[in-house]
Enzyme design. Sequence first.
Site, PDB file in Angstrom:
ATOM      1  N   LYS A  18      -3.773   3.424  -2.411  1.00 41.57           N
ATOM      2  CA  LYS A  18      -4.727   4.410  -2.784  1.00 41.57           C
ATOM      3  C   LYS A  18      -4.698   5.656  -2.194  1.00 41.57           C
ATOM      4  O   LYS A  18      -4.026   5.647  -1.062  1.00 41.57           O
ATOM      5  CB  LYS A  18      -6.393   3.566  -2.310  1.00 41.57           C
ATOM      6  N   MET A  45      -7.821   9.014   8.162  1.00 38.18           N
ATOM      7  CA  MET A  45      -7.919   9.509   7.039  1.00 38.18           C
ATOM      8  C   MET A  45      -8.859  10.805   7.071  1.00 38.18           C
ATOM      9  O   MET A  45      -9.962  10.995   6.471  1.00 38.18           O
ATOM     10  CB  MET A  45      -8.639   8.360   6.208  1.00 38.18           C
ATOM     11  N   ASP A  79       0.806  -1.069   0.165  1.00 36.71           N
ATOM     12  CA  ASP A  79      -0.163   0.081  -0.160  1.00 36.71           C
ATOM     13  C   ASP A  79       0.919   1.425   0.068  1.00 36.71           C
ATOM     14  O   ASP A  79       2.025   1.308   0.169  1.00 36.71           O
ATOM     15  CB  ASP A  79      -0.962   0.056   1.462  1.00 36.71           C
TER      16      ASP A  79
END
Length: 247
Positions: A59, A172, A37
């Site tokens: 991502k 996030m 990731d």
Amino acid sequence: MAQRGFVQLVGAGPGDPELLTLKAYKVIQQADVVLYDRLVSDAVMALIPEGCERVYVGKRRADHSVPQKQIGQLLVDYARQGKQTVRLKGGDPFIFGRGGEELEELVAAGIGFSVVPGITAASGCAAYAGIPLTHRDYSQSVRFITGHLKDDSVNLHWAEFAHSDQTLVFYMGLVGLPKIASRLQKAGRSFDTPLAIIERGTTPEQKVTITTLAEVAKVLATQEIHAPTLIIIGDVVNLYSKLNPNL
């Protein structure tokens, strides 16, 4: 031990390579292919052996290099080729890492797996910043919350977060932080509740910004703060000036 048709889901921790578990390190050293990731740090990536195939499937907001469904299929394909396949995820795979979704894909395909947990960003970043997530005098519980706002909406149970005796940790949440702060205040959280924004936690580039719910929008408008970040909200943040080992 890895075998044909087998995938190992490994938590890479929040950044500092020395926070890898011994088991995680051993698994990485034995890998034929590693799917990793965006949040896996360069220092952790440097531990992957030469000759091991590396496949980036990271991502970021509005930019998914590989769709989630395709990641699952890649894991299945590599495992069926007999490769010792490692899925390397920042933090812990089961805390906002979509590890459960990927394991469901493996189960559906009849692929065996194991999970190597990692230190999640909340515990790693908080410890390196000197902010205890719980404290008998300030916080008797801690909540891990996703701050990723789908379609820019804020659909959380805000009333549950109003109590001052709990620590809130948002993953996030940088882009949506002004909305998050506003909704928390409307739900009853005090305007002067302290808030910490931790950038690149546990790495040599770690930066901690201390503010309040009322002032955070102004801080974001006047200072450069970049992801990856972790946001800690609650009275325990007041201990930063006392317990931070770097102050």
